[in-house]
Scaffold this motif. Structure first.
Motif, mmCIF file in Angstrom:
data_model
loop_
_atom_site.group_PDB
_atom_site.id
_atom_site.type_symbol
_atom_site.label_atom_id
_atom_site.label_comp_id
_atom_site.label_asym_id
_atom_site.label_seq_id
_atom_site.Cartn_x
_atom_site.Cartn_y
_atom_site.Cartn_z
ATOM 1 N N UNK A 110 49.345 90.668 -4.382
ATOM 2 C CA UNK A 110 49.113 89.168 -4.566
ATOM 3 C C UNK A 110 49.809 88.583 -5.454
ATOM 4 N N UNK A 111 50.215 87.313 -5.356
ATOM 5 C CA UNK A 111 51.085 86.538 -6.189
ATOM 6 C C UNK A 111 50.177 86.485 -7.521
ATOM 7 N N UNK A 112 50.738 86.586 -8.666
ATOM 8 C CA UNK A 112 50.063 86.494 -9.929
ATOM 9 C C UNK A 112 49.072 85.146 -9.985
ATOM 10 N N UNK A 113 48.002 85.189 -10.756
ATOM 11 C CA UNK A 113 47.034 84.102 -10.432
ATOM 12 C C UNK A 113 47.234 83.149 -11.652
ATOM 13 N N UNK A 114 48.227 82.397 -11.207
ATOM 14 C CA UNK A 114 48.938 81.299 -12.404
ATOM 15 C C UNK A 114 47.912 80.618 -12.973
ATOM 16 N N UNK A 115 46.812 80.206 -12.129
ATOM 17 C CA UNK A 115 45.535 79.535 -12.769
ATOM 18 C C UNK A 115 44.914 80.171 -13.933
ATOM 19 N N UNK A 116 44.811 81.340 -14.019
ATOM 20 C CA UNK A 116 44.437 82.239 -15.100
ATOM 21 C C UNK A 116 45.325 82.527 -16.108
ATOM 22 N N UNK B 239 54.704 79.766 -16.583
ATOM 23 C CA UNK B 239 53.822 80.283 -16.853
ATOM 24 C C UNK B 239 54.245 81.739 -17.643
ATOM 25 N N UNK B 240 53.397 82.314 -18.200
ATOM 26 C CA UNK B 240 53.705 83.509 -19.022
ATOM 27 C C UNK B 240 53.588 84.794 -18.027
ATOM 28 N N UNK B 241 53.160 84.496 -16.608
ATOM 29 C CA UNK B 241 53.414 85.445 -15.547
ATOM 30 C C UNK B 241 55.042 85.559 -15.096
ATOM 31 N N UNK B 242 55.688 84.503 -15.348
ATOM 32 C CA UNK B 242 57.025 84.403 -15.028
ATOM 33 C C UNK B 242 57.179 83.473 -13.978
ATOM 34 N N UNK B 243 56.022 82.847 -13.242
ATOM 35 C CA UNK B 243 55.918 82.041 -11.879
ATOM 36 C C UNK B 243 56.390 80.515 -12.391
ATOM 37 N N UNK B 244 57.286 79.944 -11.703
ATOM 38 C CA UNK B 244 57.731 78.581 -12.106
ATOM 39 C C UNK B 244 57.408 77.520 -10.886
ATOM 40 N N UNK B 245 56.628 76.475 -11.423
ATOM 41 C CA UNK B 245 56.196 75.571 -10.599
ATOM 42 C C UNK B 245 56.827 74.038 -10.997
ATOM 43 N N UNK C 62 50.622 78.134 -24.534
ATOM 44 C CA UNK C 62 49.655 79.227 -24.719
ATOM 45 C C UNK C 62 48.360 78.860 -24.209
ATOM 46 N N UNK C 63 48.042 77.702 -23.800
ATOM 47 C CA UNK C 63 46.750 77.354 -23.403
ATOM 48 C C UNK C 63 46.758 78.020 -21.980
ATOM 49 N N UNK C 64 45.398 78.036 -21.364
ATOM 50 C CA UNK C 64 45.298 78.525 -19.868
ATOM 51 C C UNK C 64 45.358 77.583 -19.061
ATOM 52 N N UNK C 65 46.156 77.774 -17.968
ATOM 53 C CA UNK C 65 46.261 77.085 -16.894
ATOM 54 C C UNK C 65 45.250 76.163 -16.199
ATOM 55 N N UNK C 66 44.172 76.832 -16.305
ATOM 56 C CA UNK C 66 42.795 76.470 -15.400
ATOM 57 C C UNK C 66 41.981 75.667 -16.280
ATOM 58 N N UNK C 67 42.609 75.548 -17.775
ATOM 59 C CA UNK C 67 42.048 74.542 -18.525
ATOM 60 C C UNK C 67 42.782 73.211 -18.588
ATOM 61 N N UNK C 68 43.857 73.156 -17.995
ATOM 62 C CA UNK C 68 44.837 71.895 -18.107
ATOM 63 C C UNK C 68 43.893 70.561 -18.197
ATOM 64 N N UNK C 69 43.260 70.485 -16.937
ATOM 65 C CA UNK C 69 42.569 69.164 -16.836
ATOM 66 C C UNK C 69 41.689 68.876 -18.237
ATOM 67 N N UNK C 70 40.926 69.727 -18.864
ATOM 68 C CA UNK C 70 40.467 69.481 -20.127
ATOM 69 C C UNK C 70 41.453 68.940 -21.299
ATOM 70 N N UNK D 129 49.103 68.722 -14.077
ATOM 71 C CA UNK D 129 47.901 69.077 -13.618
ATOM 72 C C UNK D 129 47.858 69.435 -12.021
ATOM 73 N N UNK D 130 48.649 68.618 -11.391
ATOM 74 C CA UNK D 130 49.083 68.902 -10.043
ATOM 75 C C UNK D 130 49.832 70.276 -9.664
ATOM 76 N N UNK D 131 50.735 70.624 -10.538
ATOM 77 C CA UNK D 131 51.464 71.872 -10.485
ATOM 78 C C UNK D 131 50.299 73.022 -10.761
ATOM 79 N N UNK D 132 49.689 72.849 -11.696
ATOM 80 C CA UNK D 132 48.403 73.922 -12.066
ATOM 81 C C UNK D 132 47.642 74.064 -10.738
ATOM 82 N N UNK D 133 47.183 73.150 -10.409
ATOM 83 C CA UNK D 133 46.368 73.169 -9.125
ATOM 84 C C UNK D 133 47.007 73.780 -7.977
ATOM 85 N N UNK D 134 48.177 73.253 -7.757
ATOM 86 C CA UNK D 134 49.077 73.645 -6.481
ATOM 87 C C UNK D 134 49.276 75.278 -6.543
ATOM 88 N N UNK D 135 49.247 75.887 -7.827
ATOM 89 C CA UNK D 135 49.278 77.468 -7.803
ATOM 90 C C UNK D 135 47.983 78.046 -7.530
#
Length: 337
Positions: free
Chosen positions: A124-130, A152-158, A186-194, A219-225
């Motif tokens: 699986x691709x790394x869960x960039x949202x996490x 992201x800290x997983x190395x994934x680039x959007x 350092x913030x979690x990507x799934x918390x970006x909207x907040x 926010x769109x980039x985080x959601x796309x991932x």
């Protein structure tokens, strides 16, 4: 029959069947393994194993083969996952060393795991949202066009392009990049909207409109991932194992082609104390995999993404489990997990 001898006889049957692909008889067990009892005793032991549903006789053969239940007991009683050989460890290190582009790393990883196990390898691709924000960039492409990059800290680039609505300068983008990065690194990507609205509110009044546009782009980039994907290699190995799928290999290939089936299966597999999980035959929730086994483990910062193999139930479980776990650990190390 004592429990230790039952397990020893079952182990011998599993190992012989995996090696030879032929049903195993009592005479062969006595000749190949030092079980310390007679052929007649082994026949009695095999009869008891058959009564417990751990082995079965295919068609009219005098030999026996392990059942899903037998494989499960064998796997559960593996005291420890055997280490890889020095040559295998060197192969992993050399093949996974190189550029840190995530897509390239995952492609090399599944090819390597497929070669080590002679099975189909999936990751699986790394869960960039996490994952967490490592870096962001705002690059001016035109007076009203900005490239937004999220790493992201997983190395994934959007990355994606946003329209600013008004002429923008490099200086403005540098100011906003510093504000955003200082607040969300350092913030979690799934918390970006907040998190992002408060960042926009703290920007200079004259730049808040642009800041809002850039925040929406991030926010769109985080959601796309969040679209889950996987990489696969070694499908040809299934063709060489065709005799291990007496009903049909078609459903197995369909499960691989419909990635959502494999992604759901991998996501639902919980890790056991040995750091690797095995789902055998009819334990798989998808009927098409009733003659297959999946060996998987997590990797990355929180082990939420999975890597593993799919193959026939007749496989070398100790070696396969060792390879999956070792490759996952190397992959986590490379991705900074």
């Amino acid at each position: 029959m004592s429990e230790p001898r039952k397990l020893e006889v079952l182990r011998a049957i599993v190992e012989d069947y995996v090696h030879s692909r032929e049903p195993v008889g009592s005479k062969a067990l006595v000749e190949r393994h030092h079980l310390g009892v007679s052929s007649a005793t082994i026949r009695n032991d095999m009869a008891l194993l058959e009564e417990e549903g751990l082995i079965a006789a295919p068609h009219t053969s005098a030999g026996r083969i392990p059942t899903d239940k037998g494989y499960r007991l064998f796997v559960d009683r593996i005291s420890e996952v055997k280490p890889l050989s020095p040559a295998e460890r060197r192969a992993i290190h050399s093949l996974l060393a190189g550029p840190d582009d995530v897509e390239d790393i995952l492609e090399r990883t599944v090819r390597l795991l497929s070669q080590l196990t002679n099975q189909v390898a999936v990751v699986q691709y790394p869960h960039i949202s996490r994952a967490r924000v490592r870096h962001i960039e705002f690059v001016l492409l035109a007076p009203r066009q900005v490239l937004v990059v999220l790493i992201a800290d997983t190395g994934k680039v959007e990355q994606g392009v946003v329209q600013s609505g008004a002429d923008t300068s490099d200086e403005d983008l540098m100011t906003l990049r510093s504000r955003f990065l200082g607040s969300i690194a350092g913030s979690q990507l799934d918390l970006m909207p907040q998190v992002l609205p408060s960042v926009v509110a703290l920007c200079p009044p004259g730049l808040r409109g642009l800041a809002g546009t850039l925040a929406h782009g991030l926010e769109r980039l985080a959601d796309r991932s969040r679209d889950e994907r996987m990489v696969m290699a070694g499908t040809a190995n299934l063709a060489r194992s065709n005799v291990d799928f007496p009903l049909s290999i078609g459903p197995v290939l369909e499960a691989l082609e419909e990635q959502v089936v494999m992604l759901r299966l991998l996501s639902d597999m919980a890790e056991d104390p040995r750091g690797v999980t095995v789902s055998i035959g009819r334990e798989n929730p998808y009927d098409g995999l009733s003659e297959a086994s999946v060996v998987a483990t997590g990797y990355g910062p929180d082990s939420s993404a999975k890597i593993g193999i799919l193959g026939p139930t007749r496989m070398d479980y100790p070696s396969t489990m060792a390879a999956v776990r070792a490759v996952a650990r190397y992959l986590s190390r490379i991705l900074g997990g």
